[in-house]
Design a protein around this motif. Structure first.
Motif, short mmCIF file in Angstrom:
data_model
loop_
_atom_site.label_atom_id
_atom_site.label_comp_id
_atom_site.label_asym_id
_atom_site.label_seq_id
_atom_site.Cartn_x
_atom_site.Cartn_y
_atom_site.Cartn_z
N VAL A 141 -4.39 2.34 9.04
CA VAL A 141 -3.78 2.20 8.17
C VAL A 141 -4.72 1.41 7.67
O VAL A 141 -5.24 1.18 6.11
CB VAL A 141 -2.45 1.08 8.26
N TRP A 145 -7.09 1.50 3.66
CA TRP A 145 -7.47 0.22 2.87
C TRP A 145 -8.70 -0.02 3.04
O TRP A 145 -8.51 -0.66 1.09
CB TRP A 145 -6.60 -1.27 4.08
N ARG A 148 -9.85 2.36 0.22
CA ARG A 148 -9.11 1.82 -1.49
C ARG A 148 -10.09 1.31 -2.04
O ARG A 148 -10.71 1.34 -3.25
CB ARG A 148 -8.01 1.95 -1.12
N GLU A 161 -3.44 8.80 3.69
CA GLU A 161 -2.26 8.51 4.24
C GLU A 161 -0.89 8.93 5.00
O GLU A 161 -0.32 8.94 5.34
CB GLU A 161 -1.79 6.98 3.54
N LEU A 162 -0.19 10.11 3.98
CA LEU A 162 0.46 11.63 3.71
C LEU A 162 0.12 12.01 5.22
O LEU A 162 1.04 11.90 6.29
CB LEU A 162 0.87 11.32 2.15
N TYR A 164 -1.12 11.17 7.93
CA TYR A 164 -1.60 10.60 8.66
C TYR A 164 -0.26 10.03 9.33
O TYR A 164 0.36 10.19 10.46
CB TYR A 164 -1.76 9.13 8.06
N ARG A 165 0.75 9.96 7.79
CA ARG A 165 2.24 9.16 8.41
C ARG A 165 3.10 10.54 8.58
O ARG A 165 3.88 10.01 9.85
CB ARG A 165 2.40 9.24 6.87
N TYR A 166 2.57 11.76 8.24
CA TYR A 166 3.52 13.21 9.12
C TYR A 166 3.27 14.04 10.52
O TYR A 166 3.38 14.49 10.64
CB TYR A 166 3.81 14.28 7.47
N LEU A 228 0.49 6.71 -5.23
CA LEU A 228 1.62 5.81 -4.89
C LEU A 228 0.58 4.47 -4.29
O LEU A 228 0.26 4.06 -3.51
CB LEU A 228 1.64 6.43 -2.85
N LEU B 96 9.94 7.07 3.91
CA LEU B 96 8.93 6.30 4.47
C LEU B 96 7.20 6.98 4.34
O LEU B 96 7.83 7.67 5.31
CB LEU B 96 9.04 6.41 5.33
N PHE B 97 7.28 7.12 3.03
CA PHE B 97 5.68 7.71 3.67
C PHE B 97 4.22 6.82 3.71
O PHE B 97 3.71 7.49 4.24
CB PHE B 97 5.29 8.08 2.30
N SER B 98 4.57 5.96 3.79
CA SER B 98 3.54 4.31 4.44
C SER B 98 3.53 4.31 6.03
O SER B 98 4.57 4.68 6.15
CB SER B 98 3.16 3.28 3.30
N ALA B 99 2.08 4.38 6.32
CA ALA B 99 1.83 3.66 8.08
C ALA B 99 2.22 2.78 8.07
O ALA B 99 2.75 2.19 8.93
CB ALA B 99 1.07 4.36 8.43
N ASN B 100 2.36 2.19 7.37
CA ASN B 100 2.71 0.84 6.89
C ASN B 100 3.95 -0.12 6.33
O ASN B 100 4.78 0.83 5.55
CB ASN B 100 1.36 0.02 6.29
N GLN B 103 3.81 -2.09 3.30
CA GLN B 103 3.61 -0.97 1.86
C GLN B 103 4.78 -0.23 1.85
O GLN B 103 5.05 -0.06 0.72
CB GLN B 103 2.61 -1.72 2.20
N PHE B 107 6.44 -0.46 -2.17
CA PHE B 107 6.81 1.07 -3.53
C PHE B 107 7.28 0.67 -4.64
O PHE B 107 6.77 0.98 -5.75
CB PHE B 107 6.84 2.33 -2.76
N ASN B 111 6.24 0.22 -9.00
CA ASN B 111 6.50 1.13 -10.10
C ASN B 111 7.24 0.39 -10.59
O ASN B 111 6.92 0.99 -11.94
CB ASN B 111 6.97 2.50 -8.94
N THR B 140 5.13 2.33 10.57
CA THR B 140 6.43 3.00 10.19
C THR B 140 6.42 3.45 11.26
O THR B 140 7.67 4.07 12.43
CB THR B 140 6.38 3.77 9.79
N HIS B 141 5.86 4.78 12.85
CA HIS B 141 5.86 5.89 13.73
C HIS B 141 6.58 4.60 14.93
O HIS B 141 7.09 5.43 15.54
CB HIS B 141 4.93 6.46 13.85
#
Lengths: 265, 280
Positions: A141, A145, A148, A161-162, A164-166, A228, B96-100, B103, B107, B111, B140-141
């Motif tokens: 994360v 950051w 970015r 990011e996606l 990593y999450r998935y 995002l 939940l798309f973010s690992a944090n 954050q 979202f 937006n 998140t995980h």
């Protein structure tokens, strides 16, 4: 990979500013690769090891097992680089330390070859410890950051990011499917295993597609407009620490300069 | 207080692109500030119906109205609509798309174009309200299923919607987790938010909801106050729903002559009080 990231979360250097850690790791790695000084390389490897294990509190056992991963690759590489082969003709009488002769072809290690191999080994070790310092103290994360902040295109950072999450979501799914399959003898024989693995891959791919469609809907429901966009995490800066780290790099540079040319390779 | 219909569906029909019919003329009004429970078997069209209410899906026929005004499907309008109507999806991993954690919650507010300080404040409040403030620096995980569900809820609450729609908020939660989530929804309802949930739990719907909507095979087959809907045998049978146990016990009391007419009790405490009275 999952274990590396959870160690990074638990590391005592978690609170350091990501830029400090990345800067330290990359600058040190650059010095290691460019210095051409074996003493500097050894110093860097020891320094990074002390910082990762001693300072950040990564368990030594875990760290050693992680070092063993590239070891095979590095050892094989260094060994083949150190190996000299001579045929008949000029140079046939090279001063081999250890050698095997087959007909008029001689294969073995010369002093020069050995020092090349050692040099390669040290340099790889130094670079790997730098990389591990970053990986074991900075969660993904924070790396994203930083990217970015460095104005890496959003397309790449969002993809990172996606992905990593998935990884976690899909790895979890794969392990559940695997458990369910083995409960029904899915891996009881070679042919069963092949069939089950095929099914597992199929299931994970289909579910990945499903997740991406659902995610699109869920993001739209929260006002997604092509980015995002999230609030930026706050990372405390520490000028004193940054100065210390810069001093450390300067020290390494001086060492590399003083020891220039004393290169085993 | 006069009952205002905040969100209304009129005869909406919808088929998925592969031709599967999903909604066959759904009409329903959601009253401002009410608690609505949507019941019905799997595949009845509950989720599809919800996705029409925030403009994600567009009906083939019929219309959706927000505060009496027909909703439009241009960018600007949808943006406003989705700020008004928030949906929490059933599987938190799809949201939940973010690992944090923090954050991810931010979202929606980002937006909405809020200034950073306000984003931070709304995120803080939403995380406090859902009891996930202590998770903000966790990846998140590493969260449990129940924690993910609450973070997903925080992500929608942070947008301060007027209508909060939760698709099966209780699915897969342990009893304590269910209890906590219901309390959260109660609190949100007390703050004046219109809360809509899809659930299979008739007992919860009976005790909690002001309005019940029963769906089956892409249609609304019954709507009204829970005391009425759950006593209409035809609706319950068609949707394959069991009778709430409180209602069943109450009916038996009536048959035995221990309870005189009036409105049947909705909560366990009310029923127990009734039994104690009869026992004297």
């Amino acid at each position: 990979m999952v274990a590396v990231d959870s160690h990074a979360y638990a590391s005592r250097l978690r609170s350091w500013h990501p830029a400090e850690k990345a800067g330290l790791a990359l600058a040190t790695m650059f010095i290691a690769l460019a210095a051409g000084s074996s003493l500097t390389e050894v110093t860097i490897a020891v320094l990074m090891l002390v910082m990762t294990v001693g300072l950040a509190g990564i368990p030594p056992g875990f760290y050693l097992r992680l070092l063993a991963l590239p070891a095979v690759f590095v050892l094989v590489g260094a060994a083949s680089a150190g190996l000299s082969v001579t045929g008949p003709g000029p140079g046939a009488g090279a001063d081999f330390l250890v050698a095997v002769s087959l007909g008029n072809i001689t294969t073995g290690f010369t002093a020069a070859g050995l020092s090349l191999a050692t040099g390669l080994l040290l340099r790889s070790l130094a670079a790997v410890t730098c990389l591990y310092f970053l990986a074991l103290t900075t969660p993904m994360v924070d790396v994203i950051w930083l990217l970015r902040r460095l104005r890496v295109p959003a397309l790449l950072t969002e993809l990172l990011e996606l992905t990593y999450r998935y990884i976690f979501v899909l790895a979890d799914l794969a392990s559940q499917v695997r458990t369910a399959q083995s409960c029904r003898q899915g891996y009881a024989s070679w042919s069963n295993s092949c069939r089950s693995l095929g099914g597992l891959i199929n299931a994970v791919f289909r579910k990945a597609g499903w997740y991406s469609r659902q995610l699109a809907v869920a993001l739209a429901a929260r006002g997604y407009q092509g980015q995002l966009a999230v609030m930026e995490a706050e990372h405390g800066r520490c000028p004193t620490r940054a100065a210390w780290l810069a001093g450390l790099e300067a020290g390494l540079l001086v060492l590399a300069w003083l020891d220039r040319g004393h290169y085993l390779g | 207080m006069a009952e205002t219909v905040l969100l209304e569906a009129r005869e909406i029909e919808f088929s998925y692109p592969d031709g599967t019919p999903a909604l066959g003329g759904v009409s329903a009004g959601i009253i401002q500030g009410s608690r609505v429970a949507v019941l019905g078997p799997n595949g009845a069209g509950k989720t599809t119906f919800f996705l029409h209410l925030n403009g994600t899906l567009r009906p083939r026929r019929g219309e959706v109205r927000l505060a009496g005004e027909r909703i439009r499907y241009d960018r600007a309008y949808l943006r406003e609509l989705r700020r008004t109507v928030g949906i929490v999806f059933q599987d938190p991993d799809t949201q939940l798309f973010s690992a944090n954690v923090a954050q991810d919650v931010s979202f929606g507010p980002v937006n909405m174009g809020l200034p950073p300080a306000e984003v931070r404040e709304q995120v803080r409040q939403a995380m406090a309200a859902t009891g996930v403030a202590h998770l903000q620096d966790r990846p998140t995980h590493s969260l449990s299923y129940g924690e993910k569900k609450r973070v997903a809820l925080a992500g929608v609450l942070a947008m301060r919607p007027r209508v909060l729609i939760c698709d099966e908020p209780l699915a897969f939660l342990d009893p304590q987790g269910q209890e906590e989530l219901i309390e959260l929804l109660e609190a949100e309802s007390r703050r004046g938010t219109t809360v809509v949930i899809a659930t299979h739990d008739v007992n919860l719907a009976y005790a909690w909801a002001d309005q019940v909507l029963v769906m089956a095979a892409g249609k609304v087959i019954g709507t009204g106050r829970p005391q009425e809907v759950f006593q209409t045998a035809g609706i319950m049978q068609q949707a394959g729903l069991p009778t709430p146990w409180i209602l069943e016990v109450y009916r038996e009391l009536e048959r035995q002559g221990w309870a005189a007419g009036g409105s049947p009790p909705r909560r366990k405490e009310e029923l127990l009080a009734l039994i104690r009275q009869a026992g004297c």
